[in-house]
Design an enzyme around this catalytic site. Structure first.
Site, PDB file in Angstrom:
ATOM      1  N   HIS A 115      41.672  53.789  26.156  1.00 36.60           N
ATOM      2  CA  HIS A 115      42.187  54.268  27.440  1.00 36.60           C
ATOM      3  C   HIS A 115      43.551  54.925  27.281  1.00 36.60           C
ATOM      4  O   HIS A 115      43.892  55.875  27.994  1.00 36.60           O
ATOM      5  CB  HIS A 115      42.261  53.099  28.423  1.00 36.60           C
TER       6      HIS A 115
ATOM      7  N   SER B  11      37.150  54.610  34.382  1.00 34.86           N
ATOM      8  CA  SER B  11      37.593  54.840  33.004  1.00 34.86           C
ATOM      9  C   SER B  11      37.028  53.786  32.063  1.00 34.86           C
ATOM     10  O   SER B  11      36.472  54.111  30.995  1.00 34.86           O
ATOM     11  CB  SER B  11      39.125  54.821  32.939  1.00 34.86           C
TER      12      SER B  11
ATOM     13  N   ARG C 205      41.500  49.047  25.830  1.00 35.99           N
ATOM     14  CA  ARG C 205      42.861  49.445  26.219  1.00 35.99           C
ATOM     15  C   ARG C 205      43.400  50.551  25.316  1.00 35.99           C
ATOM     16  O   ARG C 205      44.056  51.480  25.766  1.00 35.99           O
ATOM     17  CB  ARG C 205      43.798  48.234  26.162  1.00 35.99           C
TER      18      ARG C 205
END
Length: 208
Positions: free
Chosen positions: A40, A14, A37
């Site tokens: 994601h 990812s 982050r």
């Protein structure tokens, strides 16, 4: 069915995909880790175009956490998304949404309980990390409280989401942060997962 099952491999792939697809060139290492982050958490690489990080914001957030300052969330979904085992000083994670004072404020001021939650936790706000991931009214009212002389938080994480007030509240934060370091996602997009991801990125950094 053939699919990737290993959690570490899923995370690695990812993050590699995000790095390959997102333009992170304007961020330093810590800011890029935060942006990754956030991407994601929502699956949209283009949010980096709307991500605004004020100078020194990451350092201000980490310093507050290391000083055992609280994290104040506008809604419970934000507080539940924070990985508490990683907090450096067993920092309190607070949400005033369900406080009686929040209900009283909302009723008497014809405002939301989320705004009332900021009022209910007013004495905890100075020096804190304020993470707003749902309610534009919470961000608007926090800024009003600062205008009225409330002590400044260490950082404001502005991620309210929606079609009424979300864009406008974040525009106000970016245009006039009242001397407070901030991280914000301009426009209508945002949400509790993003606000919590921002806290987790400040706490841990990418990959920890």
């Amino acid at each position: 069915m053939d699919y990737l099952r290993n959690p570490a491999a899923i995370y690695a792939q990812s993050f590699a995909t995000i790095r390959a697809e997102a333009d992170l060139s304007r961020f330093d290492e810590g800011e890029a880790a935060l942006a990754i982050r956030l991407i994601h958490a929502c699956g949209m690489v283009d949010i980096v175009e709307d991500l605004v990080i004020s100078s020194g914001a990451m350092a201000a957030g980490r310093a507050a956490l290391e000083a055992a300052k609280p994290i104040i969330a506008d809604v419970n979904m934000v507080s539940h998304g924070i990985i508490r085992r990683n907090l450096p000083a067993d920092n309190p994670v607070l949400c005033g949404l369900d406080e009686e004072a929040a209900r009283t404020f909302a009723k008497s001021h014809a405002n939301t309980r989320s705004a009332g939650g900021m009022e209910a936790l007013a004495e905890k706000i100075p020096g804190s990390i304020v993470a707003i991931g749902n309610a534009p009214t919470a961000l608007f009212h926090l800024l009003e409280m600062l205008d009225e002389g409330l002590g400044k938080p260490a950082i404001i994480l502005g991620f309210p989401v929606g079609f009424v007030g979300a864009l406008e509240s974040k525009c106000e934060l970016v245009a006039n942060p009242r001397g407070v370091p901030f991280i914000a996602l301009k426009g209508r997009r945002g949400g509790s997962a993003l606000a919590a991801a921002a806290v987790n990125a400040i706490v841990a950094g990418l990959g920890t």
